[in-house]
Enzyme design. Structure first.
Site, PDB file in Angstrom:
ATOM      1  N   ILE A   9       0.591   0.849  -6.761  1.00  0.00           N
ATOM      2  CA  ILE A   9       0.426   0.619  -8.395  1.00  0.00           C
ATOM      3  C   ILE A   9      -1.136   0.357  -8.297  1.00  0.00           C
ATOM      4  O   ILE A   9      -1.775  -0.063  -9.711  1.00  0.00           O
ATOM      5  CB  ILE A   9       0.979  -0.806  -8.705  1.00  0.00           C
ATOM      6  CG1 ILE A   9       0.599  -1.967  -7.781  1.00  0.00           C
ATOM      7  CG2 ILE A   9       2.378  -0.566  -8.917  1.00  0.00           C
ATOM      8  CD1 ILE A   9       0.998  -3.326  -8.233  1.00  0.00           C
ATOM      9  N   SER A  10      -1.909   0.635  -6.978  1.00  0.00           N
ATOM     10  CA  SER A  10      -3.342   0.427  -7.131  1.00  0.00           C
ATOM     11  C   SER A  10      -3.779   1.010  -6.054  1.00  0.00           C
ATOM     12  O   SER A  10      -3.082   1.368  -4.999  1.00  0.00           O
ATOM     13  CB  SER A  10      -3.901  -0.971  -7.167  1.00  0.00           C
ATOM     14  OG  SER A  10      -5.387  -1.042  -7.264  1.00  0.00           O
TER      15      SER A  10
END
Length: 418
Positions: free
Chosen positions: A67-68
């Site tokens: 997610i990052s």
């Protein structure tokens, strides 16, 4: 971990030299920024060698999904070139990541400029803040905020850049961008193709809007947050290792997975279309925009024999695409007797029982792409209006060569420039 200056300099310069050779970096200013900002300082838990590869490096996961990340340097360079930064500009970055991109932005706008970077997660904000301080860029303002709302406290901005994919331009970005400003973002087009897009203000008969200056294919994680729109493309698992990708709820209502599975296991006929260069994804974008019945199919392991081979690893992972609706199924494939690495190959269409109607539409769309001289992402032209699609249509759109994409906050008009 400690590294010798010579070791860091060698790997750092080798990466920048690669970006120059491949023309991801095209200006002296962007080159200077990449040479001045060491990437490894923003990836303290990664080996030096890995930090200086031209790869995206995931840095946070949820449910086993990244997610990052620290984005791929080549696409970062392309987007920075699109952003056209100069000393003294005010920049909003949505998606702080490791802080590396914010440091590059800060170098490009100089001491008279201002960079504000926002992220949803406090731990990402704190990590980016630490990395920026360590690298000597304490002037960057890093805030916890939902990027879909922009960041009003420091608005307006001369430039807005997203390091996450978005399928819409929400009101805050329109409102917080200066009249002479520019937005660069990975924009989802059609059912899920992404294009790094540079947008500036323009006005025409339809009204005030953002108009694209340039586009380049890309692939980013998408925006998160309470206001993030739902994905345009949906995945349906037909069987283990056999996945179907479709565009819309309307299409999904017409499809029963058991029926699709029976079609894939049943009789079919293959029809030659024409030689095709290996840019299947560019053709996919065209098909996606042309017909709401566009679909993709992937299969691996036991499901490989069910998926016609258009792209992937022959015999191990197959991908195809075509049209699927309540009337039938037709998919594209390469000539099965040619090696996978051929630069130009005969394109075939596999028509499953009852799929004659969609096959006609699929063949017509492929022929139209050929007649238009195979347009791709470089030919894309986008106009984004903060209007309801009915308002745009009442103004005269779409022309025969335009496609209207209705989004929750805006209407995107897509054309291919010839």
């Amino acid at each position: 971990m400690s590294h010798s200056n010579a070791q860091v300099e060698k790997l750092h310069n080798a990466l920048v030299d690669k970006l120059l050779r491949e023309k991801s970096i095209r200006s002296a200013a962007v080159e200077a920024a990449f040479r001045a900002v060491p990437r490894h300082l923003f990836l303290p838990d990664v080996t030096l060698e890995k930090a200086y590869t031209d790869d995206a490096i995931p840095t946070k996961f949820a449910d086993n999904q990244p997610i990052s990340s620290s984005s791929q340097p080549s696409i970062m360079a392309i987007m920075l070139e699109q952003l056209d930064l100069r000393p003294g500009l005010r920049v909003l970055e949505i998606g702080a990541g490791t802080g590396y991109n914010a440091a590059l932005l800060a170098h490009l706008v100089g001491q008279r400029g201002r960079v504000t970077s926002v992220d949803l997660d406090q731990d990402i904000v704190e990590g980016a803040r630490r990395n920026l301080d360590e690298a000597g860029f304490s002037q960057v303002d890093v805030q916890k905020a939902d990027g879909i709302l922009g960041y009003a406290a420091s608005a307006p901005y001369d430039r807005i850049i997203l390091t996450v994919g978005a399928q819409d331009v929400p009101p805050a970005w329109f409102e917080q961008l200066e009249p002479t400003g520019r937005i660069v973002l990975p924009l989802l087009i059609g059912g899920g193709w992404q294009a790094c897009t540079a947008l500036v203000w323009a006005e025409d008969d339809y009204g005030l809007h953002l108009r694209s200056l340039s586009t380049s294919p890309c692939g980013f994680m998408t925006l998160r947050g309470e206001l993030a729109p739902s994905p345009q493309r949906r995945m349906i698992q037909i069987q283990p290792r056999l996945n179907l990708y479709i565009q819309s709820v309307t299409q999904q209502a017409e499809i029963e997975t058991d029926t699709v599975y029976r079609l894939l296991n049943g009789a079919y006929t293959d029809h030659p279309l024409q030689p095709l260069a290996p840019n299947y994804d560019q053709l996919g974008l065209w098909l996606d925009l042309h017909d709401p019945a566009f679909c993709g199919l992937t299969g691996e392991e036991s499901a490989v024999p069910l998926v016609p081979f258009l792209h992937g690893q022959r015999g191990k992972f197959h991908m195809s695409m075509g049209l699927l609706d309540g009337s039938g199924l037709a998919l594209l494939l390469k000539d099965p007797v040619l090696p996978a690495g051929e630069d130009t190959y005969p394109l075939f269409m596999r028509v499953y029982a009852g799929g004659e109607a969609v096959a006609e539409r699929l063949a017509a769309a492929v022929n139209a792409w050929e007649a238009a001289k195979r347009p791709d992402f470089r030919n894309l032209r986008l106009r984004i209006y903060p209007l309801d699609p009915d308002d745009v249509r009442r103004s005269g759109a779409p022309r025969t060569d335009e496609y209207i994409l209705a989004r929750p906050w805006s209407t995107i008009v897509v054309t291919f420039e010839r």
